[in-house]
Design an enzyme around this catalytic site. Sequence first.
Site, PDB file in Angstrom:
ATOM      1  N   LYS A  33      -0.456   5.902  -1.149  1.00 58.87           N
ATOM      2  CA  LYS A  33      -0.743   4.552  -1.961  1.00 58.87           C
ATOM      3  C   LYS A  33      -1.370   3.750  -0.989  1.00 58.87           C
ATOM      4  O   LYS A  33      -1.587   3.713   0.360  1.00 58.87           O
ATOM      5  CB  LYS A  33       0.681   4.081  -2.169  1.00 58.87           C
ATOM      6  CG  LYS A  33       1.479   3.373  -1.139  1.00 58.87           C
ATOM      7  CD  LYS A  33       2.914   3.076  -1.563  1.00 58.87           C
ATOM      8  CE  LYS A  33       3.795   2.646  -0.381  1.00 58.87           C
ATOM      9  NZ  LYS A  33       5.109   2.486  -0.918  1.00 58.87           N
ATOM     10  N   ARG A 129      15.656  -3.969  -6.121  1.00 56.57           N
ATOM     11  CA  ARG A 129      14.499  -4.296  -6.572  1.00 56.57           C
ATOM     12  C   ARG A 129      13.887  -3.573  -7.942  1.00 56.57           C
ATOM     13  O   ARG A 129      13.248  -4.072  -8.683  1.00 56.57           O
ATOM     14  CB  ARG A 129      13.461  -3.794  -5.411  1.00 56.57           C
ATOM     15  CG  ARG A 129      12.064  -4.147  -5.544  1.00 56.57           C
ATOM     16  CD  ARG A 129      11.273  -3.643  -4.269  1.00 56.57           C
ATOM     17  NE  ARG A 129      11.279  -2.005  -4.004  1.00 56.57           N
ATOM     18  CZ  ARG A 129      10.507  -1.632  -3.169  1.00 56.57           C
ATOM     19  NH1 ARG A 129       9.687  -2.438  -2.245  1.00 56.57           N
ATOM     20  NH2 ARG A 129      10.802  -0.166  -3.032  1.00 56.57           N
ATOM     21  N   TYR A 250     -10.401 -21.740  19.290  1.00 54.17           N
ATOM     22  CA  TYR A 250     -10.057 -22.850  18.475  1.00 54.17           C
ATOM     23  C   TYR A 250      -8.745 -23.365  18.754  1.00 54.17           C
ATOM     24  O   TYR A 250      -7.849 -22.572  19.306  1.00 54.17           O
ATOM     25  CB  TYR A 250      -9.920 -22.490  17.095  1.00 54.17           C
ATOM     26  CG  TYR A 250     -11.240 -21.837  16.250  1.00 54.17           C
ATOM     27  CD1 TYR A 250     -11.917 -23.053  15.861  1.00 54.17           C
ATOM     28  CD2 TYR A 250     -11.449 -20.819  15.718  1.00 54.17           C
ATOM     29  CE1 TYR A 250     -13.025 -22.675  15.249  1.00 54.17           C
ATOM     30  CE2 TYR A 250     -12.546 -20.484  15.125  1.00 54.17           C
ATOM     31  CZ  TYR A 250     -13.395 -21.423  14.788  1.00 54.17           C
ATOM     32  OH  TYR A 250     -14.392 -21.311  13.982  1.00 54.17           O
ATOM     33  N   MET A 298     -12.530 -15.716  13.178  1.00 57.70           N
ATOM     34  CA  MET A 298     -12.626 -14.850  11.982  1.00 57.70           C
ATOM     35  C   MET A 298     -13.367 -13.526  12.321  1.00 57.70           C
ATOM     36  O   MET A 298     -12.786 -12.500  11.512  1.00 57.70           O
ATOM     37  CB  MET A 298     -13.410 -15.509  10.815  1.00 57.70           C
ATOM     38  CG  MET A 298     -13.811 -14.845   9.486  1.00 57.70           C
ATOM     39  SD  MET A 298     -14.777 -15.722   8.338  1.00 57.70           S
ATOM     40  CE  MET A 298     -13.737 -16.944   7.656  1.00 57.70           C
TER      41      MET A 298
HETATM   42  C1  LIG Z   1       6.026   3.573   0.118  1.00 63.12           C
HETATM   43  C2  LIG Z   1       7.169   4.172  -0.346  1.00 63.12           C
HETATM   44  C3  LIG Z   1       7.570   5.056   0.483  1.00 63.12           C
HETATM   45  C4  LIG Z   1       6.947   5.514   1.827  1.00 63.12           C
HETATM   46  O1  LIG Z   1       7.746   4.675   2.807  1.00 63.12           O
HETATM   47  P1  LIG Z   1       7.349   4.626   4.413  1.00 63.12           P
HETATM   48  O2  LIG Z   1       8.313   3.791   4.946  1.00 63.12           O
HETATM   49  O3  LIG Z   1       6.040   4.240   4.534  1.00 63.12           O
HETATM   50  O4  LIG Z   1       7.792   6.190   4.626  1.00 63.12           O
HETATM   51  C5  LIG Z   1       8.733   6.011  -0.032  1.00 63.12           C
HETATM   52  N1  LIG Z   1       9.499   5.598  -1.174  1.00 63.12           N
HETATM   53  C6  LIG Z   1       8.732   4.821  -2.057  1.00 63.12           C
HETATM   54  C7  LIG Z   1       9.463   4.559  -3.418  1.00 63.12           C
HETATM   55  C8  LIG Z   1       7.826   3.856  -1.616  1.00 63.12           C
HETATM   56  O5  LIG Z   1       7.399   2.932  -2.438  1.00 63.12           O
END
Ligand SMILES: *Cc1c(COP(=O)(O)O)cnc(C)c1O
Length: 352
Positions: A33, A129, A250, A298
């Site tokens: 993802k 969640r 800065y 930046m």
């Molecule tokens: C992103 C995600 C993972 C992967 O998690 P990591 O901590 O990066 O291994 C696994 N399960 C779900 C539901 C996720 O959203």
Amino acid sequence: MRPLNAQIRLDNLRHNYQTLKNIHGNKLLAVVKANAYGHGAVRCAHALADMADGFAVASIEEAVELRENGIENPILLLEGVFEAKEYALVDQYRLWPAVCSQWQLEALLHHEWQAPVKVWLKMDSGMHRAGFFPHNYAAAYTALKQNPNVAEIVKFSHFACADDPESGMTEIQLEAFDLGCEGLEGEESLANSAAMLRFPEARRDWGRAGIALYGASPLGGSDERLKPVMRLSTRVFGERVLQPHSPVGYGAVFYTQKSTRVGLIACGYADGYPRHAPTGTPVAVGTHRSRLIGRISMDMMTIELDVSQEGIGDEVELWGDTVNINEVAAAAGTIAYELLCNVKRAKFTYYE
Ligand SMILES: *Cc1c(COP(=O)(O)O)cnc(C)c1O
């Protein structure tokens, strides 16, 4: 050309997948993802296609991109669909939807499926969640089970604190999950990267590996078994010697204490480097570890150079092999996930 480079070592990605698969001992989804945590989803998926039991993404758009680029492996939509009409694409592209809420369940049951679908039914085992509460889980499971379009149901859940050795949450969630699943047959999936490393009893049928796949230890620090996939580097393009008690950058938040050679390097917060990284955050000039000084701009930042040899044109690693990304994340008060996902404006080069 601006010298900011993200080297993506696909051989390390494959090494990490195999390592995690061996640790997990069962089937393993490669979580790609968010553009494979900033590494490039299509390239990473192709590198893993001949070994991965499947991929996991966050949206139908991410899944379709993989399919349209020739990825044939199973693809799980971790959050399911966002609109009922997306089930037509789930069907067309043979994706596995997660079902995390009642409206997703009902829309799935009402959809006219061309082919039977494998559903991942999410339980909220305590993270609060997404997913069905344990006491509503069997009802959701049964509704799916009775639908002839549902080929298979994978029972799954997600941990809130799998990376935290102080927390007792994971044990509580495991117990809630097993109780909510009592009498329901089928495959199970619980473990993200941290959980598969720390909780053997959470491994079950399917692991879901994200961050560890990219070589960052989910437990902070480093893990000898994992190899960093991304190496982010740039070059020194300015240098000056400052007298003691000179401010740098800065806000003039940093003053030299002694005569100091300062290097200017091409990387800043617009490239995704965390602006809150303070003076002292490690960088490496060649293989020599040094530190950044003053505020991140930046497009640039300033670092301390070795008095003798280092200067214009030298390569500087922001994270990768000499500087562990978890060190930068800890210094900046964030996590490696965020750093990796944020990288932009860099030239990405892929190594098989
Ligand atoms: C992103 C995600 C993972 C992967 O998690 P990591 O901590 O990066 O291994 C696994 N399960 C779900 C539901 C996720 O959203």
